[in-house]
Design a protein around this motif. Structure first.
Motif, PDB file in Angstrom:
ATOM      1  N   PHE A   1       0.868  -1.176   0.000  1.00  0.00           N
ATOM      2  CA  PHE A   1       0.000   0.000   0.000  1.00  0.00           C
ATOM      3  C   PHE A   1       0.900   1.219   0.000  1.00  0.00           C
ATOM      4  CE2 PHE A   1      -2.522   3.466   1.489  1.00  0.00           C
ATOM      5  CZ  PHE A   1      -3.730   3.267   0.870  1.00  0.00           C
ATOM      6  N   PRO A   2       0.588   2.298  -0.711  1.00  0.00           N
ATOM      7  CA  PRO A   2      -0.574   2.454  -1.596  1.00  0.00           C
ATOM      8  C   PRO A   2      -0.431   1.629  -2.877  1.00  0.00           C
ATOM      9  CG  PRO A   2       0.847   4.384  -1.708  1.00  0.00           C
ATOM     10  CD  PRO A   2       1.400   3.516  -0.627  1.00  0.00           C
TER      11      PRO A   2
ATOM     12  N   LEU B   1       0.174   6.759  11.944  1.00  0.00           N
ATOM     13  CA  LEU B   1       0.678   5.736  11.031  1.00  0.00           C
ATOM     14  C   LEU B   1       0.226   4.394  11.598  1.00  0.00           C
ATOM     15  CD1 LEU B   1       4.336   6.944  10.297  1.00  0.00           C
ATOM     16  CD2 LEU B   1       2.250   7.348   8.955  1.00  0.00           C
TER      17      LEU B   1
ATOM     18  N   ARG C   1       1.902  -0.328   5.649  1.00  0.00           N
ATOM     19  CA  ARG C   1       1.651   0.774   6.585  1.00  0.00           C
ATOM     20  C   ARG C   1       0.988   1.918   5.839  1.00  0.00           C
ATOM     21  NH1 ARG C   1       6.779   2.047   9.193  1.00  0.00           N
ATOM     22  NH2 ARG C   1       6.403   0.116  10.307  1.00  0.00           N
ATOM     23  N   LEU C   2       0.119   2.649   6.538  1.00  0.00           N
ATOM     24  CA  LEU C   2      -0.544   3.788   5.915  1.00  0.00           C
ATOM     25  C   LEU C   2      -0.816   4.872   6.950  1.00  0.00           C
ATOM     26  CD1 LEU C   2      -3.531   3.170   7.064  1.00  0.00           C
ATOM     27  CD2 LEU C   2      -3.829   1.860   4.959  1.00  0.00           C
ATOM     28  N   MET C   3      -1.114   6.063   6.445  1.00  0.00           N
ATOM     29  CA  MET C   3      -1.498   7.169   7.312  1.00  0.00           C
ATOM     30  C   MET C   3      -3.012   7.208   7.401  1.00  0.00           C
ATOM     31  SD  MET C   3      -0.555  11.251   7.041  1.00  0.00           S
ATOM     32  CE  MET C   3       1.193  11.021   7.414  1.00  0.00           C
ATOM     33  N   SER C   4      -3.553   7.453   8.599  1.00  0.00           N
ATOM     34  CA  SER C   4      -5.002   7.575   8.753  1.00  0.00           C
ATOM     35  C   SER C   4      -5.306   8.304  10.056  1.00  0.00           C
ATOM     36  CB  SER C   4      -5.657   6.182   8.727  1.00  0.00           C
ATOM     37  OG  SER C   4      -7.063   6.331   8.698  1.00  0.00           O
TER      38      SER C   4
END
Lengths: 383, 120
Positions: free
Chosen positions: B29-30, B72, B80-83
């Protein structure tokens, strides 16, 4: 990767800064032109001697073209690398190799910004990518804050330890007439400062100033006959691992670990040989991360290392001897100012001159801890 | 046919949180056109939605705008992603907490958000 590098065969022959701090009434390009012509004169050369232009401006994506036009140059090679504040270290690597093989004879590397007088905003259109932007992180501070928060979690790093980076920078700045932020600064001031993006407060952030810088590079054998003591480039390496902070495997480890090790191998030096280091301190956590990643202390020990006074005047390693981005100047991108302070320490004309400096490191950071590039400068005695 | 980003966004708009996976099982991801590092093809998988807070920063705009945060999140699949985590406070939100994804909305567009697991 072979990392063949023409160790010491190209050198900084001239350098200059202009308009550091506040210089209202100037465009970014005008500030840059003032620094560039002073650097060329410092070398004892003329603009007509320059045949390669390396530049990265905050507000002009075609800066190589517009700056050549502004100065009336017709460069045989123009480089407009946009890796952010580390671009200038990469410029030096490319220029050194082009000089060594005789493709060019004289390189001008220049930068300037009127960021402070133009309204205090970071004059860039760069921002978070489309995956992160909907959550409204602040650019660029939140990316650094996320790294700092994890460093605190993993290693027990404290806000007071981060503050000691700012205090060391101010102590150096206080004896540098060129530094913009001088005067008393206490731990209490830092800890009471407004949090912008936790754990980063206003006192953990670099300055917003105007300023321009330029260096002239030529082959070292030619530089020996010019106006200033040559500052040979012993090693230069750049490393990119990711762009967005969310894509880092470990946000507490930067690609400085790679760029530093490679540059030092080219130069034939180890961290213990380096007593003067200019580390791009956009935020206090940067200095801690780069001290660790460049091998000046172990991973996780950066907090106690800076808290013990190691990087302040009188410490074991002289870091950001001009006051750094935190207290000397930060006109949008700081990389070239770190290079110039390292070169001044080699030449022996720095405001906070460290006696007997024959090797100095300058480390650049671009993006949000993304692009890392390291150069090792030496004196003729280091060759 | 659409590119991976548009395909992912279409799926999100239809209530599905997708991830990509490499042929050796790494979650990505992304969304990307090819597997990072190898350039080999990627396959789509349904995300479990479960993850752990890896880092968090609270942002304090000048009052009266209220503080908010970004986090994160390391998904159980490994990417891993930001949200953002819903209904969180600086005191209660911490690195290491378990979270679960849901699809919310922001400015009329679907947006991937998280809740802490014990709130379910």
């Amino acid at each position: 990767m072979s990392d063949n590098f023409p160790r010491g065969r190209a050198a900084i022959a001239g350098l200059a800064t202009f308009g550091i701090g506040e210089k209202p009434g100037y465009s970014a390009m005008e500030l840059t032109a003032e620094a560039a012509t002073r650097a060329v004169a410092d070398a004892g050369l003329t603009l007509g001697d320059v045949d390669a232009l390396f530049i990265c401006q905050p507000d002009d994506f075609f800066a190589g073209l517009s700056f050549a036009e502004h100065l009336g140059m017709r460069p045989a090679y123009t480089d407009n690398n946009r890796t952010g504040g580390s671009a200038f270290m990469s410029h030096m690597a490319v220029a050194a190799m082009m000089l060594d093989c005789g493709y060019i004879d004289c390189a001008l590397i220049a930068y300037g910004s009127n960021q402070r007088s133009a309204g205090g905003k970071l004059a860039t259109r760069i921002t978070h990518n489309q995956w992160d932007a909907p959550y409204a992180p602040l650019f660029p501070v939140t990316s650094y804050a996320l790294a700092a928060a994890r460093h605190m979690h993993d290693y027990g790093t404290t806000r007071a330890q981060m503050a000691s980076v700012a205090l060391a920078a101010r102590a150096w700045a206080n004896t540098n007439p060129e530094a913009f932020a001088r005067g008393p600064l206490t731990l209490e001031d830092c800890l009471a400062a407004r949090i912008i993006s936790s754990p980063i407060s206003t006192r953990d952030c670099c300055l917003v100033t105007d300023g321009a810088a330029a260096i002239v590079m030529t082959r070292t054998d030619r530089a020996r006959d010019l106006a200033q003591p040559p500052v040979p480039l012993l090693g230069a390496a750049a490393a990119t691992w990711w762009n967005a902070i969310a894509q880092a495997d470990d946000v507490t480890v930067t690609a400085a670990r790679e760029s530093g090790a490679r540059a030092m191998a080219m130069a034939g030096v180890k961290p213990a040989d380096i007593k003067v280091a200019q580390l791009y301190d956009a935020f206090t956590i940067n200095t801690i991360l780069f001290l660790e990643d460049l091998g000046f202390c172990a991973k996780g020990e950066g907090g106690p290392f800076v808290e013990s006074g190691s990087i302040a005047p009188g410490g074991s390693i002289a870091v950001n001897t001009n006051g750094g981005g935190l207290s000397c100047c930060h006109p949008g991108m700081y990389g070239l100012f770190a290079i110039i302070e390292a070169a001044r320490q080699i030449r022996g004309d720095a405001a906070n001159q460290q006696p007997g400096t024959h090797v100095a490191l300058a480390h650049g950071n671009g993006g949000t801890l993304s692009s890392q590039a390291t150069v090792i400068l030496g004196s003729l005695d280091s060759l | 046919m659409t590119g991976p980003e548009e395909l992912w966004r279409d799926a999100l708009a239809n209530g599905r949180f997708l991830l990509q996976r490499t042929d050796d099982g790494q979650a990505v991801f992304p969304p990307r056109a090819v597997a990072p590092g190898s350039g080999t093809p990627l396959e789509w998988i349904e995300a479990s939605g479960r993850g752990t807070i890896y880092s968090v920063s609270w942002i304090y705009p000048r009052p009266p705008a209220p503080p908010y945060h970004v986090a994160l999140i390391t998904l159980d699949e490994g990417a891993r992603l930001m949200s953002r985590v819903l209904d969180a406070t600086p005191e209660a939100l911490a690195i290491g907490q378990r979270v679960k994804a849901f699809i919310g909305e922001s400015d009329g567009a679907p947006l991937l958000l998280f809740r802490r697991e014990q709130e379910e």
